[in-house]
Design a protein around this motif. Structure first.
Motif, PDB file in Angstrom:
ATOM      1  N   ASP A 175       0.803  -1.149   0.171  1.00  0.00           N
ATOM      2  CA  ASP A 175       0.307  -0.307   0.079  1.00  0.00           C
ATOM      3  C   ASP A 175       0.719   1.947   0.277  1.00  0.00           C
ATOM      4  O   ASP A 175       0.461   2.404  -0.776  1.00  0.00           O
ATOM      5  CB  ASP A 175      -1.108  -0.131   1.015  1.00  0.00           C
ATOM      6  N   ALA A 256     -14.761   1.386  -7.550  1.00  0.00           N
ATOM      7  CA  ALA A 256     -15.163   1.163  -6.452  1.00  0.00           C
ATOM      8  C   ALA A 256     -16.377   2.123  -6.073  1.00  0.00           C
ATOM      9  O   ALA A 256     -17.041   2.412  -6.512  1.00  0.00           O
ATOM     10  CB  ALA A 256     -14.001   2.295  -6.199  1.00  0.00           C
ATOM     11  N   TYR A 266     -10.474   5.082  -9.894  1.00  0.00           N
ATOM     12  CA  TYR A 266      -9.057   4.253  -9.502  1.00  0.00           C
ATOM     13  C   TYR A 266      -8.452   3.182 -10.064  1.00  0.00           C
ATOM     14  O   TYR A 266      -9.258   2.985 -10.719  1.00  0.00           O
ATOM     15  CB  TYR A 266      -9.017   3.546  -7.785  1.00  0.00           C
ATOM     16  N   ARG A 268      -5.403  -0.479 -10.433  1.00  0.00           N
ATOM     17  CA  ARG A 268      -4.728  -0.374  -9.423  1.00  0.00           C
ATOM     18  C   ARG A 268      -3.583  -1.749  -9.849  1.00  0.00           C
ATOM     19  O   ARG A 268      -3.846  -2.870 -10.666  1.00  0.00           O
ATOM     20  CB  ARG A 268      -5.657  -1.740  -8.741  1.00  0.00           C
ATOM     21  N   THR A 355     -11.119  -4.151  -3.423  1.00  0.00           N
ATOM     22  CA  THR A 355     -12.221  -2.479  -3.095  1.00  0.00           C
ATOM     23  C   THR A 355     -11.903  -1.601  -4.162  1.00  0.00           C
ATOM     24  O   THR A 355     -12.812  -0.854  -4.189  1.00  0.00           O
ATOM     25  CB  THR A 355     -12.404  -2.546  -1.854  1.00  0.00           C
ATOM     26  N   LEU A 356     -10.933  -1.572  -4.814  1.00  0.00           N
ATOM     27  CA  LEU A 356     -11.002  -0.003  -5.464  1.00  0.00           C
ATOM     28  C   LEU A 356     -12.150  -0.895  -7.123  1.00  0.00           C
ATOM     29  O   LEU A 356     -11.212   0.346  -7.818  1.00  0.00           O
ATOM     30  CB  LEU A 356      -9.891   0.125  -5.830  1.00  0.00           C
ATOM     31  N   THR A 488      -5.211   5.461   2.915  1.00  0.00           N
ATOM     32  CA  THR A 488      -5.732   5.499   1.416  1.00  0.00           C
ATOM     33  C   THR A 488      -5.488   4.605   1.044  1.00  0.00           C
ATOM     34  O   THR A 488      -4.565   3.891   1.356  1.00  0.00           O
ATOM     35  CB  THR A 488      -5.563   6.868   0.771  1.00  0.00           C
ATOM     36  N   GLU A 490      -5.957   0.010  -0.829  1.00  0.00           N
ATOM     37  CA  GLU A 490      -6.944  -0.771  -1.211  1.00  0.00           C
ATOM     38  C   GLU A 490      -7.643  -1.473  -0.123  1.00  0.00           C
ATOM     39  O   GLU A 490      -8.386  -1.487  -0.379  1.00  0.00           O
ATOM     40  CB  GLU A 490      -6.120  -2.232  -1.991  1.00  0.00           C
TER      41      GLU A 490
END
Length: 527
Positions: A175, A256, A266, A268, A355-356, A488, A490
């Motif tokens: 992250d 998201a 977003y 990823r 989750t993004l 901030t 994931e």
């Protein structure tokens, strides 16, 4: 994707699939039984099971998308080597008009794990490694906090999530910007749970196992996957590199769930954990891979993997979820969930999610020679799982055994619970004053996360983490020498809020604790 604060791992694991029922039955009985004859304790198939399910499948997908708000999906069904269904639904970007088709490429998140396990099986078959090969000698500098475990942990242990590493170990390092090599080197600082008796879903534990295999083969993981699986199977739209995904014109956009709506906010890049979450593919390619698994290592008349090398991966190796009452536990193999259908038939499965903005699911019923996959371009709300589960119900029973979307949606709701000890809290009405802001400025050290630099920008404290200080957040006054910050990434859903607490002076020296990063007791920096 994992949430360190949660007891339930990524959607990919058996705790979620317990909605469909899990068991410790052997993964591979006979390949499949022809006709409607039940095998073992399985119930007889519905009279028009498969044909009726295929006819209803488009309506199932459209209904789940409408109910969930997910903008798009692609679905495929394979029986043995025959592709029975492959189609796209909805759009690549919400509000747009570019439709998803069967060739659209999605990020499949943790569905990468069983695909990666299949790559490992090719190297077991080739004699390069075995599932019981110790991993540490193949990954220079790798160690765990217990030297004995370091010496004994195997590739299989890491693929079964039974190394003792805590859940989501290393995800927090990703992250804040560390690459794969740095994350794997820093796993030595993680506390360990009991070896081989504890199941903790850990992306970077599995990535360590994959790296060991790649090093033994003398080639990087991404190339190994291409050479040993994607190219031989004709999976021309599949890659383990993020740059290949973004270079494709026909690709789905992540969405998201923020403020109750799916939004394309977003990107990823999962390259750091590519073996565990970095594959991109389409349903046509995934169908070819499912045929390989159904064929016990053979596909379209070609023997790619000896069944003895593959069978351990699709066999129950560890209990992944203990039910809160007498019932069937969740089981995990090497990269595969191993469970059963409500009909009693063994199932191999995995979900994946960011989750993004991505959620995926496949299930294979080996006895029926049947596999189904659903890929979606929105965060985990249970849509992919519901599509797959309802289709398999229709195949076996002629009707759905429950309303699957609300069931899965409820099970996955915790992924959107804000993270951090201050989430949902109200700031004190009469807070104590902090010390002078200049007193917190400086470079703070942490052996796991590396340095944190605290700077003063006007009247605001700013913290910079990661290898290049690229993970940055502001500190807002909360109460005394405790500040608030918004994490901030994931693992920080919308609404997350955490404390940063400073303790200056005293016998222990100056300390800064960032609660969001302290799930495993590693979130304190010293100056």
């Amino acid at each position: 994707m994992t949430h360190p604060r949660s007891a339930l791992p990524v959607i990919a694991v058996a705790a979620v699939l317990a909605l469909a029922g899990c068991t410790a039955e052997p993964a591979y009985a006979p390949r499949h039984v022809s006709g409607d004859t039940p095998a073992g304790d399985a119930v007889e198939l519905a009279a028009d099971g498969l044909d009726g399910a295929l006819e209803e499948l488009p309506a199932i997908v459209e209904r789940v998308l409408e109910e969930s708000g997910v903008p798009g999906a692609a679905v495929a069904v394979v029986k043995d080597d025959e592709l029975l269904f492959a189609d796209g639904f909805g759009v690549k970007v919400i509000g747009g008009d570019d439709p998803i088709d069967k060739e659209t490429v999605f990020q499949i998140a943790s569905m990468s794990k069983p695909i990666g396990a299949t790559v490992v099986a090719t190297q077991v078959d080739a004699g390069v490694v075995d599932w019981d090969t110790p991993a540490a000698p193949l990954v220079p500098g790798f160690a765990l906090s217990d030297p004995w475990v370091t010496d004994h942990v195997t590739i299989g242990d890491l693929y079964a999530h039974r190394s003792g590493l805590p859940m989501a170990a290393g995800d927090d390092l990703e992250d804040v910007g560390y690459d794969r090599d740095e994350v794997l080197q820093r796993l030595r600082f993680e506390p360990l749970d009991p070896f081989r008796t504890t199941y903790n879903y850990a992306n970077f534990g599995m990535t360590t196992g994959a790296q060991a295999v790649a090093n033994a083969a003398g080639v990087d993981w991404e190339t190994l996957s291409e050479q040993e699986l994607y190219e031989p199977l004709g999976m021309d739209s599949t890659s383990s590199r993020y740059e290949d995904f973004v270079a494709r014109d026909d690709r789905a956009t992540l969405h998201a769930l923020v403020g109750g709506k799916f939004q394309p906010l977003y990107e990823r890049d999962p390259d750091a954990q590519s073996p565990a979450g970095g594959v991109s593919s389409n349903v046509v390619d995934i169908a070819k891979w499912m045929s390989l698994i159904i064929g016990q290592g053979s596909s379209a008349g070609t023997d790619l993997i000896d069944s003895e090398a593959l069978t351990p991966a699709i066999s129950a190796e560890v209990v992944s979820g203990h039910p809160p009452f007498p019932g069937r536990p969740g089981m995990y193999g090497y990269g595969f969930n191993v469970g059963s259908q409500p009909s009693g038939r063994v199932t191999l499965s995995h979900s994946g999610a960011f989750t993004l903005g991505a959620a995926t699911n496949f299930q294979i019923v080996p006895e029926l020679g049947l596999g189904v996959v659903a890929l979606t371009n929105a965060g985990p709300v249970g849509a992919a799982e519901a599509i797959v589960a309802e289709f398999l119900d229709r195949v076996q029973f002629g009707e759905s055994t429950r309303d699957w979307y609300p069931a899965y949606n409820g099970a996955l709701a915790h992924y959107y619970a804000p993270a951090g000890d201050l989430a949902g809290e109200t700031a004190p009405a009469d807070p104590a004053a902090s010390g002078p802001l200049e007193s917190f400025v400086g470079t703070w050290s942490n052996e796991y996360f590396g340095d944190a630099v605290v700077e003063l920008d006007g009247d605001t404290l700013v913290v910079k983490l990661g290898p290049d200080g690229g993970y940055e957040f502001d500190l807002e006054p909360w109460d005394g020498d405790t500040f608030a910050f918004v994490p901030t990434g994931e693992n920080a859903p919308d609404g997350s809020l955490s404390s940063a607490t400073f303790a200056l002076g005293g016998g222990a020296g100056d300390r800064m604790t960032l609660q969001f990063f302290d799930a495993n007791g590693l979130g304190t920096w010293t100056r």
